[in-house]
Design a protein around this motif. Structure first.
Motif, PDB file in Angstrom:
ATOM      1  N   ARG A 131       0.678  -0.832  -0.606  1.00  0.00           N
ATOM      2  CA  ARG A 131       0.112   0.156  -0.305  1.00  0.00           C
ATOM      3  C   ARG A 131       0.896   1.753  -0.340  1.00  0.00           C
ATOM      4  NH1 ARG A 131      -3.022  -2.651   4.392  1.00  0.00           N
ATOM      5  NH2 ARG A 131      -5.043  -3.849   3.340  1.00  0.00           N
ATOM      6  N   ARG A 132       2.245   1.209   0.877  1.00  0.00           N
ATOM      7  CA  ARG A 132       2.514   1.997   1.010  1.00  0.00           C
ATOM      8  C   ARG A 132       3.410   2.456  -0.242  1.00  0.00           C
ATOM      9  NH1 ARG A 132       3.152   0.583   5.703  1.00  0.00           N
ATOM     10  NH2 ARG A 132       5.241  -0.726   5.835  1.00  0.00           N
ATOM     11  N   VAL A 133       4.130   1.449  -1.157  1.00  0.00           N
ATOM     12  CA  VAL A 133       5.067   1.889  -2.575  1.00  0.00           C
ATOM     13  C   VAL A 133       3.614   2.313  -3.030  1.00  0.00           C
ATOM     14  CG1 VAL A 133       5.745   0.543  -4.365  1.00  0.00           C
ATOM     15  CG2 VAL A 133       6.642   0.405  -1.976  1.00  0.00           C
ATOM     16  N   HIS A 134       2.547   1.772  -3.156  1.00  0.00           N
ATOM     17  CA  HIS A 134       1.456   2.055  -4.880  1.00  0.00           C
ATOM     18  C   HIS A 134       1.700   3.866  -4.367  1.00  0.00           C
ATOM     19  CE1 HIS A 134      -0.121  -1.482  -5.353  1.00  0.00           C
ATOM     20  NE2 HIS A 134       0.921  -1.670  -6.069  1.00  0.00           N
ATOM     21  N   ASP A 135       1.133   4.165  -3.317  1.00  0.00           N
ATOM     22  CA  ASP A 135       1.091   5.715  -2.716  1.00  0.00           C
ATOM     23  C   ASP A 135       1.919   6.487  -2.984  1.00  0.00           C
ATOM     24  OD1 ASP A 135      -1.529   4.759  -1.397  1.00  0.00           O
ATOM     25  OD2 ASP A 135      -1.055   5.081   0.411  1.00  0.00           O
ATOM     26  N   ARG A 136       3.040   6.038  -2.666  1.00  0.00           N
ATOM     27  CA  ARG A 136       4.260   7.142  -3.054  1.00  0.00           C
ATOM     28  C   ARG A 136       4.770   6.653  -4.875  1.00  0.00           C
ATOM     29  NH1 ARG A 136       7.065   4.067   1.155  1.00  0.00           N
ATOM     30  NH2 ARG A 136       8.179   2.528   0.177  1.00  0.00           N
ATOM     31  N   LEU A 137       4.241   5.604  -5.378  1.00  0.00           N
ATOM     32  CA  LEU A 137       3.940   5.465  -7.356  1.00  0.00           C
ATOM     33  C   LEU A 137       2.830   6.449  -7.550  1.00  0.00           C
ATOM     34  CD1 LEU A 137       4.793   2.113  -7.719  1.00  0.00           C
ATOM     35  CD2 LEU A 137       6.108   4.500  -8.032  1.00  0.00           C
ATOM     36  N   ARG A 138       1.829   6.575  -6.983  1.00  0.00           N
ATOM     37  CA  ARG A 138       0.841   7.950  -6.765  1.00  0.00           C
ATOM     38  C   ARG A 138       0.946   8.894  -6.810  1.00  0.00           C
ATOM     39  NH1 ARG A 138      -2.925   3.687  -3.740  1.00  0.00           N
ATOM     40  NH2 ARG A 138      -3.600   2.808  -5.862  1.00  0.00           N
ATOM     41  N   THR A 139       2.095   9.781  -5.591  1.00  0.00           N
ATOM     42  CA  THR A 139       2.436  10.963  -5.897  1.00  0.00           C
ATOM     43  C   THR A 139       3.137  11.145  -6.636  1.00  0.00           C
ATOM     44  OG1 THR A 139       2.054  11.039  -3.116  1.00  0.00           O
ATOM     45  CG2 THR A 139       3.978  12.130  -3.441  1.00  0.00           C
ATOM     46  N   ALA A 140       4.533  10.349  -6.552  1.00  0.00           N
ATOM     47  CA  ALA A 140       5.208  10.599  -7.687  1.00  0.00           C
ATOM     48  C   ALA A 140       4.916  10.945  -9.179  1.00  0.00           C
ATOM     49  CB  ALA A 140       6.552   9.101  -8.244  1.00  0.00           C
ATOM     50  N   LEU A 141       3.925   9.821  -9.639  1.00  0.00           N
ATOM     51  CA  LEU A 141       3.297  10.313 -10.690  1.00  0.00           C
ATOM     52  C   LEU A 141       2.381  12.151 -10.585  1.00  0.00           C
ATOM     53  CD1 LEU A 141       1.869   9.438 -13.326  1.00  0.00           C
ATOM     54  CD2 LEU A 141      -0.264   9.302 -12.799  1.00  0.00           C
ATOM     55  N   ARG A 142       1.731  12.058  -9.502  1.00  0.00           N
ATOM     56  CA  ARG A 142       0.803  13.583  -9.415  1.00  0.00           C
ATOM     57  C   ARG A 142       2.158  15.042  -9.701  1.00  0.00           C
ATOM     58  NH1 ARG A 142      -0.560  12.794  -5.111  1.00  0.00           N
ATOM     59  NH2 ARG A 142       0.569  14.597  -3.439  1.00  0.00           N
ATOM     60  N   VAL A 143       3.197  14.496  -9.069  1.00  0.00           N
ATOM     61  CA  VAL A 143       4.726  15.855  -8.800  1.00  0.00           C
ATOM     62  C   VAL A 143       4.776  15.270 -10.425  1.00  0.00           C
ATOM     63  CG1 VAL A 143       6.620  15.898  -8.202  1.00  0.00           C
ATOM     64  CG2 VAL A 143       5.150  15.072  -6.536  1.00  0.00           C
ATOM     65  N   CYS A 161       9.508   6.772 -14.105  1.00  0.00           N
ATOM     66  CA  CYS A 161       9.462   6.397 -15.216  1.00  0.00           C
ATOM     67  C   CYS A 161      10.993   4.835 -13.779  1.00  0.00           C
ATOM     68  CB  CYS A 161      10.274   6.007 -16.316  1.00  0.00           C
ATOM     69  SG  CYS A 161       8.971   7.902 -16.915  1.00  0.00           S
ATOM     70  N   ALA A 162      11.736   5.211 -13.531  1.00  0.00           N
ATOM     71  CA  ALA A 162      12.724   4.569 -13.245  1.00  0.00           C
ATOM     72  C   ALA A 162      12.025   3.636 -11.786  1.00  0.00           C
ATOM     73  CB  ALA A 162      13.652   4.924 -12.374  1.00  0.00           C
ATOM     74  N   ALA A 163      11.229   4.282 -10.919  1.00  0.00           N
ATOM     75  CA  ALA A 163      10.020   3.527  -9.659  1.00  0.00           C
ATOM     76  C   ALA A 163       9.687   2.744 -10.174  1.00  0.00           C
ATOM     77  CB  ALA A 163       9.644   5.172  -8.936  1.00  0.00           C
ATOM     78  N   LEU A 164       8.403   3.579 -10.381  1.00  0.00           N
ATOM     79  CA  LEU A 164       7.567   2.341 -11.268  1.00  0.00           C
ATOM     80  C   LEU A 164       7.959   1.245 -12.139  1.00  0.00           C
ATOM     81  CD1 LEU A 164       4.371   1.933 -11.390  1.00  0.00           C
ATOM     82  CD2 LEU A 164       4.392   2.883 -13.468  1.00  0.00           C
ATOM     83  N   THR A 165       8.896   1.141 -13.054  1.00  0.00           N
ATOM     84  CA  THR A 165       9.779   0.000 -13.413  1.00  0.00           C
ATOM     85  C   THR A 165      10.438  -0.445 -12.477  1.00  0.00           C
ATOM     86  OG1 THR A 165       9.894   1.155 -15.475  1.00  0.00           O
ATOM     87  CG2 THR A 165      11.830  -0.868 -14.702  1.00  0.00           C
ATOM     88  N   GLY A 166      10.989  -0.355 -11.695  1.00  0.00           N
ATOM     89  CA  GLY A 166      11.274  -0.745 -10.451  1.00  0.00           C
ATOM     90  C   GLY A 166      10.225  -2.037  -9.580  1.00  0.00           C
ATOM     91  N   HIS A 167       9.009  -1.031  -9.438  1.00  0.00           N
ATOM     92  CA  HIS A 167       8.865  -1.615  -8.332  1.00  0.00           C
ATOM     93  C   HIS A 167       8.453  -3.439  -9.343  1.00  0.00           C
ATOM     94  CE1 HIS A 167       4.976  -2.169  -6.180  1.00  0.00           C
ATOM     95  NE2 HIS A 167       4.258  -2.258  -7.228  1.00  0.00           N
ATOM     96  N   HIS A 168       8.209  -2.861 -10.532  1.00  0.00           N
ATOM     97  CA  HIS A 168       7.170  -3.932 -11.057  1.00  0.00           C
ATOM     98  C   HIS A 168       8.294  -4.715 -11.315  1.00  0.00           C
ATOM     99  CE1 HIS A 168       4.248  -1.482 -12.695  1.00  0.00           C
ATOM    100  NE2 HIS A 168       3.306  -1.930 -11.790  1.00  0.00           N
ATOM    101  N   GLU A 169       9.680  -4.633 -11.382  1.00  0.00           N
ATOM    102  CA  GLU A 169      10.799  -5.977 -11.450  1.00  0.00           C
ATOM    103  C   GLU A 169      10.733  -6.607 -10.640  1.00  0.00           C
ATOM    104  OE1 GLU A 169      13.690  -3.341 -13.865  1.00  0.00           O
ATOM    105  OE2 GLU A 169      13.144  -3.727 -15.309  1.00  0.00           O
ATOM    106  N   GLY A 170      10.641  -5.868  -9.083  1.00  0.00           N
ATOM    107  CA  GLY A 170      10.743  -6.091  -8.294  1.00  0.00           C
ATOM    108  C   GLY A 170       9.811  -7.569  -8.107  1.00  0.00           C
ATOM    109  N   GLU A 171       8.270  -6.891  -8.611  1.00  0.00           N
ATOM    110  CA  GLU A 171       7.208  -7.671  -7.743  1.00  0.00           C
ATOM    111  C   GLU A 171       7.412  -9.312  -8.692  1.00  0.00           C
ATOM    112  OE1 GLU A 171       3.800  -5.332  -6.526  1.00  0.00           O
ATOM    113  OE2 GLU A 171       4.510  -5.409  -8.880  1.00  0.00           O
ATOM    114  N   ASP A 172       7.623  -9.289 -10.181  1.00  0.00           N
ATOM    115  CA  ASP A 172       7.998 -10.078 -11.093  1.00  0.00           C
ATOM    116  C   ASP A 172       8.999 -11.050 -11.050  1.00  0.00           C
ATOM    117  OD1 ASP A 172       5.691  -8.883 -13.236  1.00  0.00           O
ATOM    118  OD2 ASP A 172       6.938  -8.048 -14.137  1.00  0.00           O
ATOM    119  N   ARG A 173      10.139 -10.284 -10.731  1.00  0.00           N
ATOM    120  CA  ARG A 173      10.839 -11.561  -9.462  1.00  0.00           C
ATOM    121  C   ARG A 173      11.104 -11.859  -8.659  1.00  0.00           C
ATOM    122  NH1 ARG A 173      14.583  -7.333 -10.187  1.00  0.00           N
ATOM    123  NH2 ARG A 173      14.410  -6.632  -8.270  1.00  0.00           N
ATOM    124  N   SER A 174      10.208 -11.816  -7.640  1.00  0.00           N
ATOM    125  CA  SER A 174      10.337 -11.903  -6.112  1.00  0.00           C
ATOM    126  C   SER A 174       9.343 -12.611  -5.494  1.00  0.00           C
ATOM    127  CB  SER A 174      11.018 -10.871  -5.143  1.00  0.00           C
ATOM    128  OG  SER A 174      12.433 -10.648  -5.480  1.00  0.00           O
TER     129      SER A 174
END
Length: 156
Positions: free
Chosen positions: A17-29, A55-68
């Motif tokens: 939840r926290r990561v999704h909220d941080r990504l939402r904030t990054a998108l808004r900024v 872009c780097a944050a969202l990509t890193g988030h998805h790569e981590g989910e896919d990998r781990s």
């Protein structure tokens, strides 16, 4: 299960939840930087940093989910493998959209064009996050995953 183990497990759901909220904030900024639309060179550099960082944050988030995360969920909950495949397809689509945004930034697209890219990303990202939270938060509250949070959810 000890209370400490239960707290650690529930922390995975809270962290998602926290990561999704941080990504939402990054998108808004990033959207706000584009909406400002100042064509001056310093503003263009700032915009590039916002877009690149998002872009780097969202990509890193998805790569981590896919990998781990997704392999651990698939192993513990085979009934969710179709859900995981769907989420991985979303990751691929979002990656394609992020590539389009990065190309637009590299080509000095207008704020209007960049805004359109971000609107598309925002729509898919929000739909993806809501679906992921609806399908996986309960699972994350009981998933035994001994891993680093940054490895699983990206370096946010």
């Amino acid at each position: 299960m000890t209370e400490g183990e239960k707290t650690r497990l529930i922390a995975w759901a809270d962290e998602m939840r926290r990561v999704h909220d941080r990504l939402r904030t990054a998108l808004r900024v990033t959207q706000e930087a584009i909406a400002a639309g100042d064509p001056a060179e310093p503003a263009a550099r700032d915009l590039l940093l916002f877009c690149h960082g998002f872009c780097a944050a969202l990509t890193g988030h998805h790569e981590g989910e896919d990998r781990s995360l997704f392999p651990a969920i698939g192993a513990a909950h085979p009934e969710l493998r179709d859900t995981i495949r769907y989420l991985e397809q979303d990751h691929s689509m979002i990656g394609h959209l992020l590539g389009g945004l990065q190309s637009a930034v590299d080509q000095a697209a207008t704020p209007e064009d960049l805004g359109k890219h971000l609107e598309g990303i925002a729509a898919i990202m929000e739909s993806h996050f809501r679906y992921e939270e609806r399908k996986l938060l309960g699972v994350l509250e009981s998933l035994a995953l001994d891993a680093d949070v940054g490895e699983v959810f990206g370096p946010l």
